[in-house]
Motif scaffolding. Sequence first.
Motif, mmCIF file in Angstrom:
data_model
loop_
_atom_site.group_PDB
_atom_site.id
_atom_site.type_symbol
_atom_site.label_atom_id
_atom_site.label_comp_id
_atom_site.label_asym_id
_atom_site.label_seq_id
_atom_site.Cartn_x
_atom_site.Cartn_y
_atom_site.Cartn_z
ATOM 1 N N ASN A 59 -1.635 -1.699 -5.224
ATOM 2 C CA ASN A 59 -1.632 -2.940 -4.458
ATOM 3 C C ASN A 59 -1.373 -4.150 -5.344
ATOM 4 O OD1 ASN A 59 -2.233 -1.817 -1.864
ATOM 5 N ND2 ASN A 59 -4.342 -1.490 -2.569
ATOM 6 N N SER A 60 -0.601 -3.935 -6.405
ATOM 7 C CA SER A 60 -0.327 -5.039 -7.321
ATOM 8 C C SER A 60 0.470 -6.135 -6.621
ATOM 9 C CB SER A 60 0.449 -4.531 -8.539
ATOM 10 O OG SER A 60 1.706 -3.992 -8.157
ATOM 11 N N GLY A 61 0.303 -7.360 -7.094
ATOM 12 C CA GLY A 61 1.031 -8.476 -6.532
ATOM 13 C C GLY A 61 0.510 -8.903 -5.176
ATOM 14 N N ARG A 62 1.333 -9.667 -4.483
ATOM 15 C CA ARG A 62 0.966 -10.180 -3.166
ATOM 16 C C ARG A 62 2.146 -9.987 -2.229
ATOM 17 N NH1 ARG A 62 -1.107 -16.341 -1.742
ATOM 18 N NH2 ARG A 62 -1.047 -16.129 0.530
ATOM 19 N N ARG A 63 2.022 -9.111 -1.256
ATOM 20 C CA ARG A 63 3.102 -8.839 -0.317
ATOM 21 C C ARG A 63 3.364 -10.060 0.566
ATOM 22 N NH1 ARG A 63 0.738 -3.677 -0.656
ATOM 23 N NH2 ARG A 63 2.273 -2.000 -0.903
ATOM 24 N N LYS A 94 4.021 -8.591 -8.725
ATOM 25 C CA LYS A 94 3.764 -7.155 -8.653
ATOM 26 C C LYS A 94 4.235 -6.429 -9.910
ATOM 27 C CE LYS A 94 8.184 -5.942 -6.610
ATOM 28 N NZ LYS A 94 8.909 -4.914 -5.853
ATOM 29 N N TRP A 95 3.876 -5.147 -9.990
ATOM 30 C CA TRP A 95 4.339 -4.229 -11.030
ATOM 31 C C TRP A 95 5.112 -3.094 -10.374
ATOM 32 C CZ3 TRP A 95 3.578 -4.722 -16.343
ATOM 33 C CH2 TRP A 95 2.677 -5.708 -16.756
ATOM 34 N N ASP A 96 6.283 -2.771 -10.909
ATOM 35 C CA ASP A 96 7.050 -1.598 -10.508
ATOM 36 C C ASP A 96 7.030 -0.578 -11.651
ATOM 37 O OD1 ASP A 96 7.677 -2.922 -8.207
ATOM 38 O OD2 ASP A 96 9.831 -3.072 -8.593
ATOM 39 N N LEU A 97 7.302 0.680 -11.306
ATOM 40 C CA LEU A 97 7.500 1.733 -12.304
ATOM 41 C C LEU A 97 8.938 2.210 -12.194
ATOM 42 C CD1 LEU A 97 6.417 3.745 -14.429
ATOM 43 C CD2 LEU A 97 5.870 5.288 -12.529
ATOM 44 N N ALA A 98 9.685 2.123 -13.293
ATOM 45 C CA ALA A 98 11.088 2.523 -13.293
ATOM 46 C C ALA A 98 11.333 3.583 -14.355
ATOM 47 C CB ALA A 98 11.989 1.315 -13.535
ATOM 48 N N TYR A 99 12.387 4.370 -14.151
ATOM 49 C CA TYR A 99 12.732 5.409 -15.121
ATOM 50 C C TYR A 99 14.241 5.550 -15.228
ATOM 51 C CZ TYR A 99 13.579 8.338 -11.000
ATOM 52 O OH TYR A 99 14.053 8.832 -9.806
ATOM 53 N N HIS A 108 7.189 -6.044 -14.593
ATOM 54 C CA HIS A 108 6.307 -7.059 -14.001
ATOM 55 C C HIS A 108 7.135 -8.234 -13.501
ATOM 56 C CE1 HIS A 108 2.797 -9.325 -13.110
ATOM 57 N NE2 HIS A 108 2.940 -10.186 -14.122
ATOM 58 N N PHE A 109 6.882 -8.627 -12.257
ATOM 59 C CA PHE A 109 7.546 -9.790 -11.667
ATOM 60 C C PHE A 109 6.665 -11.015 -11.874
ATOM 61 C CE2 PHE A 109 9.577 -6.257 -9.835
ATOM 62 C CZ PHE A 109 10.798 -6.654 -9.314
ATOM 63 N N LEU A 110 7.288 -12.128 -12.269
ATOM 64 C CA LEU A 110 6.499 -13.326 -12.522
ATOM 65 C C LEU A 110 7.300 -14.582 -12.192
ATOM 66 C CD1 LEU A 110 7.817 -14.334 -15.435
ATOM 67 C CD2 LEU A 110 6.331 -12.551 -16.325
ATOM 68 N N GLY A 111 6.558 -15.686 -12.006
ATOM 69 C CA GLY A 111 7.176 -16.972 -11.733
ATOM 70 C C GLY A 111 7.651 -17.087 -10.296
ATOM 71 N N GLY A 112 8.344 -18.158 -10.012
ATOM 72 C CA GLY A 112 8.893 -18.384 -8.689
ATOM 73 C C GLY A 112 8.030 -19.284 -7.831
#
Length: 293
Positions: free
Chosen positions: A228-232, A196-201, A185-189
């Motif tokens: 469509n998480s976050g704001r592009r 947004k949320w990413d999926l990593a492995y 999860h990306f936050l702040g700034g």
Amino acid sequence: MLAFSPFACIIALLGGLALLPADSLAGPAIGQFEVKTLDVEPGEIEFQSQNAHQFGQPGRRVAEGDDETLYDDNSVARQRHALELEFGIAPRLKSRVGVEYEKERVDEPVSPAHAEDYDGLRLSEVGVELIYVLDPVEDDDWGFGVVAEYERPVGGDEASTVLLGSIIQVARAPWWSNVNLYLVHFLGGERPRDDKWDLAYAAQFGRALDAHWRLAVEAYGTIDRLGNSGRRGEAAERFGDHDQHRAGPLIYYTTELGGEDDGIELLFGGGVLIGLNRNTPDTTLKWTIELAF
């Protein structure tokens, strides 16, 4: 005199992280090319150096925006070096603190002619991690654990990230496998924020060749933005998201330095990861050094 405590280090580091600036640019979350494990030894301290050199970088896309030139926000770096200390706190709990140095592509080039320019190698992130083992790995068995990690950029144009994930580890001597799945999860700034949320492995499948040598195939990847998480931002709207995937062979060597009871265990490994899509560098040279004492 105050006794040394990993928990005190974590609390102090988190407090310091909260005071650092963070900005809103958020490309795909590309972590260290390392597979996290469920191996825990209470009282053990381990120094880790995780390193990557990347070649054949994806070309940068450029376009004219409403008020400025737009550059794609893919996460690209020529070098990455992470220095970490891991602490075995209890039979099922360990923590890690560390810093990361990167030679990253310039976020805001002075002109399109400099779109492929890179910054110098610099301190880019500090972070803290906790791993809790829900089901330990026994001999010829499998185990399960959870991981939480917080990373904060030191300057630059990246948001902070919180990683929440799972670790599934299987041992069938001489074979083993380990799969990590994370939500990031990306936050702040600065506003507008792209939370947004990413999926990593990260995955590793290997075989012990003898008491010292191990051969493995590893894979790492990120799905940039779930749904469509976050704001592009304007660049993300123009160029889309940037999934990255890579895989390849590695070999590891372990040995004891000194006596068996009070010695230091050394691990050294290296190999090549091949980019599997257009957003990923063609080749990543990975090498690792770990000292456990």
